[in-house]
Design a protein around this motif. Sequence first.
Motif, PDB file in Angstrom:
ATOM      1  N   ALA A  72      49.259 -19.869  -6.425  1.00 36.12           N
ATOM      2  CA  ALA A  72      48.853 -18.507  -6.785  1.00 36.12           C
ATOM      3  C   ALA A  72      49.228 -18.204  -8.232  1.00 36.12           C
ATOM      4  O   ALA A  72      50.292 -18.573  -8.701  1.00 36.12           O
ATOM      5  N   GLU A  73      48.318 -17.547  -8.938  1.00 44.21           N
ATOM      6  CA  GLU A  73      48.575 -17.134 -10.325  1.00 44.21           C
ATOM      7  C   GLU A  73      48.999 -15.660 -10.302  1.00 44.21           C
ATOM      8  O   GLU A  73      48.183 -14.761 -10.464  1.00 44.21           O
ATOM      9  N   ALA A  74      50.295 -15.441 -10.110  1.00 42.57           N
ATOM     10  CA  ALA A  74      50.838 -14.094  -9.912  1.00 42.57           C
ATOM     11  C   ALA A  74      50.588 -13.168 -11.099  1.00 42.57           C
ATOM     12  O   ALA A  74      50.435 -11.959 -10.923  1.00 42.57           O
ATOM     13  N   ASP A  75      50.528 -13.712 -12.305  1.00 44.28           N
ATOM     14  CA  ASP A  75      50.341 -12.859 -13.487  1.00 44.28           C
ATOM     15  C   ASP A  75      48.888 -12.415 -13.661  1.00 44.28           C
ATOM     16  O   ASP A  75      48.592 -11.629 -14.557  1.00 44.28           O
ATOM     17  N   LYS A  76      47.976 -12.867 -12.814  1.00 49.20           N
ATOM     18  CA  LYS A  76      46.558 -12.494 -12.930  1.00 49.20           C
ATOM     19  C   LYS A  76      46.056 -11.713 -11.713  1.00 49.20           C
ATOM     20  O   LYS A  76      44.864 -11.595 -11.494  1.00 49.20           O
TER      21      LYS A  76
END
Length: 108
Positions: A72-76
């Motif tokens: 998962a790309e948490a910052d996006k």
Amino acid sequence: IPTTDVYTKDNQLMVEAHLPNFEQKDINIEVDNGALIISAERHEKEEDKGKQYVVRESSSSFYRRIALPKRAEADKIEADLNDGVLKVKVPLIPLPEPKKITINSNKS
């Protein structure tokens, strides 16, 4: 009881939380220790001296903790609230394509 749907679509983890009567200011979304946390709390207070009661209060709350996959790309992460449905989109790093292994032939 609010329902929550969690599924993958187009290389994204989708979370749909049905939160009728909640407003944007009532909802909090966080990423903490590899989990997506959605919480909401709403308080109503009504004062009417013409009724049998002086103050009528009610509250509603909602809490979900969803473990995020390692890719998962948490910052996006993006979130939208429309007609009582909160949609949270968590982009996922694409999985690598499987490596094709060629088979050698040892014919004499």
